[in-house]
Design an enzyme around this catalytic site. Sequence first.
Site, PDB file in Angstrom:
ATOM      1  N   HIS A 456      -5.303 -11.296  17.155  1.00 38.59           N
ATOM      2  CA  HIS A 456      -4.617 -10.405  16.233  1.00 38.59           C
ATOM      3  C   HIS A 456      -4.720 -10.710  14.934  1.00 38.59           C
ATOM      4  O   HIS A 456      -4.946 -10.235  13.908  1.00 38.59           O
ATOM      5  CB  HIS A 456      -3.125 -10.349  17.012  1.00 38.59           C
ATOM      6  CG  HIS A 456      -2.065  -9.570  15.901  1.00 38.59           C
ATOM      7  ND1 HIS A 456      -1.384 -10.454  15.065  1.00 38.59           N
ATOM      8  CD2 HIS A 456      -1.956  -8.059  15.932  1.00 38.59           C
ATOM      9  CE1 HIS A 456      -0.613  -9.458  14.694  1.00 38.59           C
ATOM     10  NE2 HIS A 456      -1.054  -8.323  14.930  1.00 38.59           N
ATOM     11  N   CYS A 882      -7.104   7.288 -20.986  1.00 42.45           N
ATOM     12  CA  CYS A 882      -7.147   5.729 -21.261  1.00 42.45           C
ATOM     13  C   CYS A 882      -5.734   5.132 -20.542  1.00 42.45           C
ATOM     14  O   CYS A 882      -5.474   3.902 -21.015  1.00 42.45           O
ATOM     15  CB  CYS A 882      -7.297   5.534 -22.859  1.00 42.45           C
ATOM     16  SG  CYS A 882      -6.066   6.299 -23.756  1.00 42.45           S
TER      17      CYS A 882
HETATM   18  C1  PEP Z   1      -0.561   5.684 -22.285  1.00 46.96           C
HETATM   19  O1  PEP Z   1       0.512   6.070 -23.060  1.00 46.96           O
HETATM   20  O2  PEP Z   1      -0.928   5.919 -21.568  1.00 46.96           O
HETATM   21  C2  PEP Z   1      -1.328   4.680 -23.477  1.00 46.96           C
HETATM   22  C3  PEP Z   1      -2.541   4.350 -22.806  1.00 46.96           C
HETATM   23  O3  PEP Z   1      -0.809   4.143 -24.431  1.00 46.96           O
HETATM   24  P1  PEP Z   1       0.053   2.835 -24.733  1.00 46.96           P
HETATM   25  O4  PEP Z   1       0.047   2.188 -23.270  1.00 46.96           O
HETATM   26  O5  PEP Z   1      -0.478   1.905 -25.421  1.00 46.96           O
HETATM   27  O6  PEP Z   1       1.431   3.231 -24.947  1.00 46.96           O
END
Ligand code: PEP
Length: 921
Positions: A456, A882
């Site tokens: 297990h 991002c």
């Molecule tokens: C976000 O807001 O997703 C971003 C990438 O900016 P920070 O994380 O620097 O606020």
Amino acid sequence: MEATRYVYEFEEADGTNKQLFGGKGAGLAEMTRIGLPVPPGFIITTEACRQYYADGKKLPKNIMREVNDNIKRLEKKTGKFFGKPNNPLLVSVRSGAAISMPGMMDTILNLGLSDQVVEGLAQASQNRRFAYDAYRRLIQLYGKVAMGLDDAFFDVILGEAKKRVGTNLDTDLQAKALEEICDDYKTAIKKKIGQEFPQDPWKQIEIATEAVFRSWMGKRAVDYRKEFKITPEMADGTAVNVCTMVFGNMGSDSATGVAFTRDPGTGESVLFGEYLIDAQGEDVVAGIRTPKPVQQLKHEMPEQYKELEKVRYILERHYHEVQDFEFTTERGRLYVLQTRNGKMNATALVKTSREMVREKLLTKEEALLRISPENLEQLLHRRIDHKAQVKPLAQGIPASPGAAYGKVVFNPDQAERRGRLGESVILVREETKPEDIHGFFRAKAILTSRGGKTSHAAVVARGMGKPCVVGCEAVEIDEMNKVAIVNEHRILEGDVITIDGTTGYVYQGEVPTVEPEFSLDLKNILKWADEIRTLGVMANADTPKDAGMARKLGAEGIGLCRTERMFNAADRLPIVREMILASTVKERQKAIDKLLPMQKGDLKKILRKMHGLAVTVRLLDPPLHEFLPSVESLVWEIERLRQVKKSLQQIETIPDSVKVMLEPSLRKYVPPIEHVLGELSEIKEKGLLDELLKKKEEILRKVRETAEVNPMLGHRGVRLGIKYPEIYKMQIRAILEASAELIKEGVDIQPEIMVPQVCTSQELKQVHMWMEETQKAVEKKYGICVIFKFGTMIEVVRACMRAGRLAEVTDFFSFGTNDLTQATFSFSREDAEKKFLPLYNEMQILMDNPFEILDIKGVGRLMKITMEWGKKTNRNLKVGICGEHAGNPRSVESAIPLGSIMSAAPLTVFPLPDSQQHRPN
Ligand code: PEP
Ligand code: MG
């Protein structure tokens, strides 16, 4: 209206319909269909289970009639009779949902035995010991599953019987002893719960069916579904598989085992598994006896081994996937009792993916899709540094690779508790059971002293990708007294050990580990992924060091370079503070002029490291107070300085007092005190303390002035740039001058300037104007053209709504999904995560944490509109993400239509072989 049909024979059930027949049922049906030796049986559908709950935990009407009809059919097929002493038919009743939940629900074996029938079985099998062993197991399992008694209740009785016989092996118990155990079990049950063990097999099967349905909502199963996010769409209720019993415990020509069509630890294409002669399946899985490797069967039962190889071949050709199957040999005849897709570690998944493509069992796409991002993460795990040259304490069976260290805990509740508190813990047990699962979730690794690779602990740890060593017999574990003894070493709860699930070694203390290496198989798989993918993968990196790492890991550029991170270095912060505290534009410009070469220098290094690839540099974003000390710390420091000033004044009286009050031998201390006082009075005369105090008070005043009620919604991002144009102008200049100098050196660079927190195109136009002015000046200064892109982050709901206008002045949009999520939900992330999100998840008001898993229904929808409106006015608009979500596999999956570039923290960007890099389209 025709009554719903709930029961299907293996021959009739649709082996592709796991939702209705469960994974186990579908497998049994499918194997029956393709001619593998499956004992006859039938399946009660998951629909019956749903109905059971819908009716307030009552078995659906007529279901037992269907079951009884099917038992009659089984009698016909097998020539045996259910509940009859003469040639009795025994069945197993096993759970099985659409998604495999190993060991989380209940199973009862040997149903059909009673005091009378067991005698019949003894005669029919000519093996009294076997018959009573089967009966003992039935009473125990039934008592546990259907009557709610725990294992320990039976273990005590079994233990006493073994003591009487003078053994600690189950196999040493002869018929007489087993008969007595059966009687003792029944008496103890009656005494404990006032109920008899049911002698009517028809009643047994009814109660057992209900018990299996009930186990669907048992704590173990519910916890497991919660942890692995198994939703009702994925699996809704369990099926019940009723299968003719075949016995691996009928003597030395019988065996039972678990096998994989390939090695789940290495991926090697060999039959892999374990078996026990003269045993029932649960003995292998529970780790009570240590089983033998299946290769040994070649010598012990050559014919059966050959048949197993055949089964292996047929299963893989049929399922196009590595299978994990159970088998039993009853008096020389092989049966397959279950098959499911084999859970493998990442190394094995990668190797088998590559080889199964070569063997034309999978296409490249299929091979890639069977490896989850979490699997690949396992390959990023560290391993023991061989250079450490530490001597292991013991070696067990390596069951799940990877190395981990942590504090020893001897029970799963402790593992859960301490794990939740953020401690690294290693769960150390003799053997584990399904009810220990909560401890697994929080432990860094698992060590057991018993059991084999299919025990297990091994199966569950492998599934979770946690390092695991099993069958480490040199470790004597006393769970009650919370101590483990290895040779002369005593390991107490809380002591740190390191285990290596790749080699099976156990070490005392914390052993150094190193980064893993990439196998040829992995490089190959990643190359395929790279050929097939449509997504651009960039990294968020703010320093030359991070940029180097991003490049090494194969990022195709930097999608977010946060310039404020460059301001935080020890040599920058005082200048940044000067810039913030400046009372006039001139003073501010003076500080900014000092920052320019520093920012330019960093950017030059980053752009150079990323030559040939895009680097998106974001202008200053956070509120200025983030660069200033807190009010509390300033108040404290000012208070201390005032105290020091006062003490200085008071300390001057010491030498005179010493001279007067103390005996002559102590007067030798007067000159050094006078010396110190001399130096201190210089500090006083030069007014150093006063000046320091004045500065601190000034900073405090400014900090109070810049303080905001809601800093994240306050003076930050482009709003700062508009109020203090000198800051943004300096940053633009730093980017463009760094670029110009690199261009002059012949470095191929692709700079991009990005503006944060934009809500209206007017803001962008303003920054754009400064940018054009600066560009002209820089081009004139260096006598060259500087080409770059200009874009905006999308983090504000109004920016989404004005996407068309924003796209008129920009080359790209980059969604900052963290801020956009805060803005869309009107949740402040930190408050939400601390105060109410866990409750929301628990109550399923929200299924996930939207800051980790992109909320596709709300935020995702906004993003979609933004992208569409943006592209309407700017066909060439590049769109990416991002925010942190770009590094989360589940978020990326749903965000693919919303952006062609994902930029995440470097370590979430998986390496490409040989660092082949190109720009995303
Ligand atoms: C976000 O807001 O997703 C971003 C990438 O900016 P920070 O994380 O620097 O606020
Ligand atoms: Mg942001």
